[in-house]
Design an enzyme around this catalytic site. Sequence first.
Site, PDB file in Angstrom:
ATOM      1  N   GLY B  47       0.907  -1.237  -0.014  1.00  0.00           N
ATOM      2  CA  GLY B  47      -0.034  -0.113   0.169  1.00  0.00           C
ATOM      3  C   GLY B  47       0.904   1.267   0.050  1.00  0.00           C
ATOM      4  N   GLU B  48       0.599   2.304   0.596  1.00  0.00           N
ATOM      5  CA  GLU B  48       1.358   3.641   0.792  1.00  0.00           C
ATOM      6  C   GLU B  48       1.707   3.552   2.037  1.00  0.00           C
ATOM      7  OE1 GLU B  48       2.727   5.498  -1.514  1.00  0.00           O
ATOM      8  OE2 GLU B  48       1.847   4.218  -3.010  1.00  0.00           O
ATOM      9  N   SER B  49       3.210   3.531   2.396  1.00  0.00           N
ATOM     10  CA  SER B  49       3.715   3.417   3.642  1.00  0.00           C
ATOM     11  C   SER B  49       3.434   4.667   4.464  1.00  0.00           C
ATOM     12  CB  SER B  49       5.313   3.039   3.581  1.00  0.00           C
ATOM     13  OG  SER B  49       6.033   4.233   2.670  1.00  0.00           O
ATOM     14  N   CYS B  79       6.519  -5.064   0.247  1.00  0.00           N
ATOM     15  CA  CYS B  79       6.666  -3.928  -0.321  1.00  0.00           C
ATOM     16  C   CYS B  79       6.353  -2.722   0.533  1.00  0.00           C
ATOM     17  CB  CYS B  79       5.304  -3.636  -1.531  1.00  0.00           C
ATOM     18  SG  CYS B  79       5.618  -2.174  -2.522  1.00  0.00           S
ATOM     19  N   ARG B  99      12.861   3.824  -1.020  1.00  0.00           N
ATOM     20  CA  ARG B  99      11.326   3.718  -1.676  1.00  0.00           C
ATOM     21  C   ARG B  99      11.377   4.043  -2.789  1.00  0.00           C
ATOM     22  NH1 ARG B  99       7.586   7.942   1.097  1.00  0.00           N
ATOM     23  NH2 ARG B  99       6.295   6.698  -0.182  1.00  0.00           N
ATOM     24  N   ILE B 126       5.487  -3.204  -8.034  1.00  0.00           N
ATOM     25  CA  ILE B 126       4.854  -2.157  -8.102  1.00  0.00           C
ATOM     26  C   ILE B 126       5.318  -0.700  -7.521  1.00  0.00           C
ATOM     27  CG2 ILE B 126       2.299  -0.902  -7.837  1.00  0.00           C
ATOM     28  CD1 ILE B 126       2.306  -3.476  -9.639  1.00  0.00           C
ATOM     29  N   ARG B 127       5.613  -0.079  -8.111  1.00  0.00           N
ATOM     30  CA  ARG B 127       6.373   1.254  -7.466  1.00  0.00           C
ATOM     31  C   ARG B 127       7.321   0.894  -6.506  1.00  0.00           C
ATOM     32  NH1 ARG B 127       4.581   6.602  -7.642  1.00  0.00           N
ATOM     33  NH2 ARG B 127       4.755   6.678  -5.434  1.00  0.00           N
ATOM     34  N   HIS B 162       5.060  -8.323  -4.491  1.00  0.00           N
ATOM     35  CA  HIS B 162       3.652  -8.823  -3.984  1.00  0.00           C
ATOM     36  C   HIS B 162       3.280 -10.257  -4.245  1.00  0.00           C
ATOM     37  CE1 HIS B 162       2.828  -4.707  -2.792  1.00  0.00           C
ATOM     38  NE2 HIS B 162       3.342  -4.233  -4.156  1.00  0.00           N
ATOM     39  N   GLU B 164       1.257 -11.700  -2.844  1.00  0.00           N
ATOM     40  CA  GLU B 164      -0.437 -11.770  -2.712  1.00  0.00           C
ATOM     41  C   GLU B 164      -1.010 -11.637  -3.926  1.00  0.00           C
ATOM     42  OE1 GLU B 164       1.814  -9.346  -1.492  1.00  0.00           O
ATOM     43  OE2 GLU B 164       0.736  -7.464  -1.672  1.00  0.00           O
TER      44      GLU B 164
END
Lengths: 290, 184
Positions: B47-49, B79, B99, B126-127, B162, B164
Amino acid sequence: MEDRVQLNRNLAQMLKGGVIMDVTTPEQAKIAEEAGACAVMALERIPADIRAAGGVSRMSDPKMIRGIQEAVSIPVMAKCRIGHFAEAQILEAIEIDYIDESEVLSPADDIYHIDKRKFKVPFVCGAKDLGEALRRINEGATMIRTKGEPGTGDIIQAVRHMRMMQSEIRRLVSMSEDELYEAAKQLRVPYELVQYVHENGKLPVVNFAAGGVATPADAALMMQLGAEGVFVGSGIFKSGNPVKRAQAIVKAVTNYNNPKILAELSEDLGEAMVGINEQEIELLMAERGK
Amino acid sequence: MRIGVLALQGAFVEHERMLQRLGVETFEIRHLADWQQPMAGLILPGGESTAMMRVMKDEGLMEPIQKAIKEGLPVLGTCAGMILLDDQHLGCMDVTVKRNAYGRQLGSFQTTYNIKGIGDVSMVFIRAPYIERCGEGVEVLSTLDGHVVAAKEKNMLACSFHPELTEDTRLHEYWLKEFVQQKD
């Protein structure tokens, strides 16, 4: 499926449970990031101001978008006009993370949307119902949001669009398989997409709420109606205390099912954006691009 | 055996589905009250940390999570979850994570590569971040193009990609077997 489409759908999955905030300056972008936004939408004017100013509304200045990309580490999105693939090419050239082919801007084409499969960069598109959502996905959108009615602070349209999509999804799920062909015809979408929804009970991409979200309660309402996250446009930086409201909406999306926490979050937020009621709107942006 | 999944923001449902496919019970951690339940292991999802850190701090979850991991609670970070574990965030793992190390979304990619102890797996970046510094106690499990993308240290397993988002359950099985069940 092509790798790129999958990777772009995957990025939307990472945004789930989060809030995407409209910002017009690097300072606002930093406030949004600090408040816990999972992405920001860079634009020159927020929808409420676009509505007030009138006239043709276009893609933002790439220099302004770059300034925001440099200011934050979270994904940066930007809007292009419906059907304006040259604007989309420009946004791809500056390595935007997501393009919103948006009805908030003046449409550039009243028949064709952008062929989004031609791009490497991902697209999110607005939809009022399941047919629009699946048509956009067929064109290559890897994320969907309700259209709502941007810049109004009035949640009714977003609710209407989310309820419509969810009820049409439930209808497809309950159909027998031989009825799906006719459903595909009525929705004007390929059979495979209808079949996916029938089998999985959801869109093949992430679905956010957008347009008219102004309070933590609005965000919780949309999440309970089935949204996987929310866009907040004018609601934050048109309010009395943007920092506090931004943080409260972020936490409301995480705890959308917990009224006690929502009650705490709703306290002392100062003035919400004034808002325009549905009946007072002269321009229905949701009617752009079907 | 119940596994807690940090559910503040991001792709936590995907981890829950993965574990449920393996017959493991999961529960979501959204605020402090959820944290009080007993758990055999913890997953920090993608997600976004920055978003997760914000909510974690405000909900008072940061200190208890830090403490539990330092006391040996088995944890898997993917991630953003890997970022949370590093020396700049929760400070649990002796690594420094870079990051957005592969740039913006246009730099996102998928590849198949080897993880020590598991074999070739499909990796979705992903990014994504990677580990740019590993402390002495850290064992590197996968190095892609010269960058560490999976590593372990004591009770902690972290990866840049990821698992998942794929159909491959082996990394979760490995974590359950080597980290969670080992501890029972």
